[in-house]
Design a protein around this motif. Structure first.
Motif, PDB file in Angstrom:
ATOM      1  N   ILE A 156       0.787  -1.699  -0.307  1.00 47.66           N
ATOM      2  CA  ILE A 156       0.190  -0.221   0.046  1.00 47.66           C
ATOM      3  C   ILE A 156       0.869   1.301  -0.052  1.00 47.66           C
ATOM      4  CG2 ILE A 156      -1.557   1.572   1.509  1.00 47.66           C
ATOM      5  CD1 ILE A 156      -2.968  -1.611   2.412  1.00 47.66           C
ATOM      6  N   PRO A 157       1.121   2.162  -1.139  1.00 39.11           N
ATOM      7  CA  PRO A 157       1.531   3.367  -1.154  1.00 39.11           C
ATOM      8  C   PRO A 157       1.171   4.511   0.086  1.00 39.11           C
ATOM      9  CG  PRO A 157       0.213   3.032  -3.351  1.00 39.11           C
ATOM     10  CD  PRO A 157      -0.244   1.955  -2.651  1.00 39.11           C
ATOM     11  N   PHE A 158       1.999   5.240   0.991  1.00 44.49           N
ATOM     12  CA  PHE A 158       1.993   5.520   1.949  1.00 44.49           C
ATOM     13  C   PHE A 158       1.433   7.530   1.038  1.00 44.49           C
ATOM     14  CE2 PHE A 158       1.833   9.271   4.381  1.00 44.49           C
ATOM     15  CZ  PHE A 158       2.174   9.376   5.414  1.00 44.49           C
ATOM     16  N   SER A 159       0.188   7.987   1.860  1.00 41.50           N
ATOM     17  CA  SER A 159      -0.824   8.695   1.476  1.00 41.50           C
ATOM     18  C   SER A 159      -1.689   9.629   2.965  1.00 41.50           C
ATOM     19  CB  SER A 159      -1.994   8.673   0.750  1.00 41.50           C
ATOM     20  OG  SER A 159      -2.470   7.626   1.213  1.00 41.50           O
ATOM     21  N   ASN A 160      -1.657  10.260   2.970  1.00 35.81           N
ATOM     22  CA  ASN A 160      -2.069  10.471   4.376  1.00 35.81           C
ATOM     23  C   ASN A 160      -4.277  10.138   4.681  1.00 35.81           C
ATOM     24  OD1 ASN A 160      -0.103  12.712   4.788  1.00 35.81           O
ATOM     25  ND2 ASN A 160      -1.123  14.514   3.966  1.00 35.81           N
ATOM     26  N   ASP A 161      -4.200   9.890   3.549  1.00 38.50           N
ATOM     27  CA  ASP A 161      -5.646   8.831   3.764  1.00 38.50           C
ATOM     28  C   ASP A 161      -5.020   7.436   4.289  1.00 38.50           C
ATOM     29  OD1 ASP A 161      -7.103  11.084   3.079  1.00 38.50           O
ATOM     30  OD2 ASP A 161      -7.754  10.521   1.181  1.00 38.50           O
ATOM     31  N   GLU A 162      -3.901   6.937   3.914  1.00 39.35           N
ATOM     32  CA  GLU A 162      -4.150   5.595   4.098  1.00 39.35           C
ATOM     33  C   GLU A 162      -3.157   5.255   5.382  1.00 39.35           C
ATOM     34  OE1 GLU A 162      -4.434   2.655   2.812  1.00 39.35           O
ATOM     35  OE2 GLU A 162      -5.533   3.211   1.301  1.00 39.35           O
ATOM     36  N   ARG A 163      -2.077   6.918   5.792  1.00 39.15           N
ATOM     37  CA  ARG A 163      -1.607   6.503   7.145  1.00 39.15           C
ATOM     38  C   ARG A 163      -3.006   7.015   8.072  1.00 39.15           C
ATOM     39  NH1 ARG A 163      -0.227  12.115   7.888  1.00 39.15           N
ATOM     40  NH2 ARG A 163      -2.191  12.449   8.264  1.00 39.15           N
ATOM     41  N   ASP A 164      -4.506   8.094   7.799  1.00 38.52           N
ATOM     42  CA  ASP A 164      -4.932   8.152   9.103  1.00 38.52           C
ATOM     43  C   ASP A 164      -5.549   6.660   9.421  1.00 38.52           C
ATOM     44  OD1 ASP A 164      -4.310  10.522   8.875  1.00 38.52           O
ATOM     45  OD2 ASP A 164      -6.132  11.784   7.664  1.00 38.52           O
ATOM     46  N   GLU A 165      -5.822   6.212   8.367  1.00 38.85           N
ATOM     47  CA  GLU A 165      -6.531   4.542   8.226  1.00 38.85           C
ATOM     48  C   GLU A 165      -6.126   4.107   9.216  1.00 38.85           C
ATOM     49  OE1 GLU A 165      -8.624   1.629   5.109  1.00 38.85           O
ATOM     50  OE2 GLU A 165      -8.748   3.044   4.852  1.00 38.85           O
ATOM     51  N   LEU A 166      -4.715   3.891   9.032  1.00 36.33           N
ATOM     52  CA  LEU A 166      -3.702   3.022   9.485  1.00 36.33           C
ATOM     53  C   LEU A 166      -4.135   3.588  11.728  1.00 36.33           C
ATOM     54  CD1 LEU A 166      -1.767   0.714   9.738  1.00 36.33           C
ATOM     55  CD2 LEU A 166      -0.546   2.632   9.611  1.00 36.33           C
ATOM     56  N   ILE A 167      -3.901   4.798  11.561  1.00 35.27           N
ATOM     57  CA  ILE A 167      -3.882   4.898  13.026  1.00 35.27           C
ATOM     58  C   ILE A 167      -5.120   5.241  13.527  1.00 35.27           C
ATOM     59  CG2 ILE A 167      -2.409   6.366  12.405  1.00 35.27           C
ATOM     60  CD1 ILE A 167      -3.658   9.084  12.232  1.00 35.27           C
ATOM     61  N   ASN A 168      -6.045   5.066  12.767  1.00 40.40           N
ATOM     62  CA  ASN A 168      -7.765   4.279  13.291  1.00 40.40           C
ATOM     63  C   ASN A 168      -7.958   3.002  13.884  1.00 40.40           C
ATOM     64  OD1 ASN A 168      -9.538   5.759  14.092  1.00 40.40           O
ATOM     65  ND2 ASN A 168     -11.106   4.516  12.301  1.00 40.40           N
ATOM     66  N   ASP A 169      -6.688   2.600  13.690  1.00 40.30           N
ATOM     67  CA  ASP A 169      -6.845   0.868  14.443  1.00 40.30           C
ATOM     68  C   ASP A 169      -5.942   0.607  15.302  1.00 40.30           C
ATOM     69  OD1 ASP A 169      -6.115  -2.003  14.450  1.00 40.30           O
ATOM     70  OD2 ASP A 169      -6.133  -1.692  12.280  1.00 40.30           O
ATOM     71  N   PRO A 170      -7.490   0.373  16.437  1.00 44.33           N
ATOM     72  CA  PRO A 170      -6.367   0.381  17.909  1.00 44.33           C
ATOM     73  C   PRO A 170      -4.958  -0.317  18.400  1.00 44.33           C
ATOM     74  CG  PRO A 170      -9.028   0.034  17.868  1.00 44.33           C
ATOM     75  CD  PRO A 170      -8.538  -0.194  16.279  1.00 44.33           C
ATOM     76  N   PRO A 171      -5.041  -1.340  18.250  1.00 41.32           N
ATOM     77  CA  PRO A 171      -3.956  -2.502  17.846  1.00 41.32           C
ATOM     78  C   PRO A 171      -2.941  -2.010  17.398  1.00 41.32           C
ATOM     79  CG  PRO A 171      -5.845  -3.949  17.891  1.00 41.32           C
ATOM     80  CD  PRO A 171      -6.524  -3.008  16.766  1.00 41.32           C
ATOM     81  N   VAL A 172      -3.037  -0.913  16.134  1.00 40.23           N
ATOM     82  CA  VAL A 172      -1.969   0.004  15.673  1.00 40.23           C
ATOM     83  C   VAL A 172      -1.708   1.002  15.912  1.00 40.23           C
ATOM     84  CG1 VAL A 172      -1.100   0.555  12.967  1.00 40.23           C
ATOM     85  CG2 VAL A 172      -2.312  -1.175  13.514  1.00 40.23           C
ATOM     86  N   ARG A 173      -2.521   1.243  16.469  1.00 40.41           N
ATOM     87  CA  ARG A 173      -2.228   2.719  16.772  1.00 40.41           C
ATOM     88  C   ARG A 173      -1.332   2.843  18.258  1.00 40.41           C
ATOM     89  NH1 ARG A 173      -5.577   7.377  16.668  1.00 40.41           N
ATOM     90  NH2 ARG A 173      -5.684   8.621  18.555  1.00 40.41           N
ATOM     91  N   ARG A 174      -1.639   1.920  19.742  1.00 42.98           N
ATOM     92  CA  ARG A 174      -1.159   1.940  20.636  1.00 42.98           C
ATOM     93  C   ARG A 174       0.436   0.994  19.934  1.00 42.98           C
ATOM     94  NH1 ARG A 174      -3.164  -2.910  21.650  1.00 42.98           N
ATOM     95  NH2 ARG A 174      -1.422  -4.334  21.342  1.00 42.98           N
TER      96      ARG A 174
END
Length: 111
Positions: free
Chosen positions: A76-94
């Motif tokens: 998955i290429p980096f983008s702000n939208d993809e980053r925001d989706e990723l950091i909305n995932d609780p285990p990933v966020r932690r």
């Protein structure tokens, strides 16, 4: 080795994610590129709030490696939208918050 001053220092670390699944956990990982913020900028974020933590992660997560894959098994290429989706995932966020803090404190993985 001599130390070189950099205006926008970044570093890459492997982020270990422990995702809950039925009856246990599944361990996953991805390589993330972080922006190393100076102390005065770090102090501006309130990590005790959802909004503060989101703003913090939006600032420090500046890229990732080819080991972050979509359903089609392609990077998955980096983008702000993809980053925001990723950091909305609780285990990933932690895992992102913990990995960044450990990296800046000099702690080794697993400590």
């Amino acid at each position: 080795m001599a130390m070189k001053k950099t205006k926008t220092p970044t570093f890459t670390h492997k982020v270990e994610v422990r995702r809950p699944v039925d009856g246990g956990f599944k361990d996953e990982s991805l390589t993330v590129r972080f922006l190393a913020l100076p102390v005065d900028r770090l102090e501006a974020f309130n990590l005790f709030t959802t909004e503060g933590t989101t703003n913090y992660l939006q600032t420090i997560v500046v890229g990732w490696g080819d080991d972050y894959l979509g359903d089609d098994d392609k990077p998955i290429p980096f983008s702000n939208d993809e980053r925001d989706e990723l950091i909305n995932d609780p285990p990933v966020r932690r895992a992102l918050v913990e990995t960044y803090a450990k990296a800046l404190s000099g702690a080794k993985a697993g400590n």
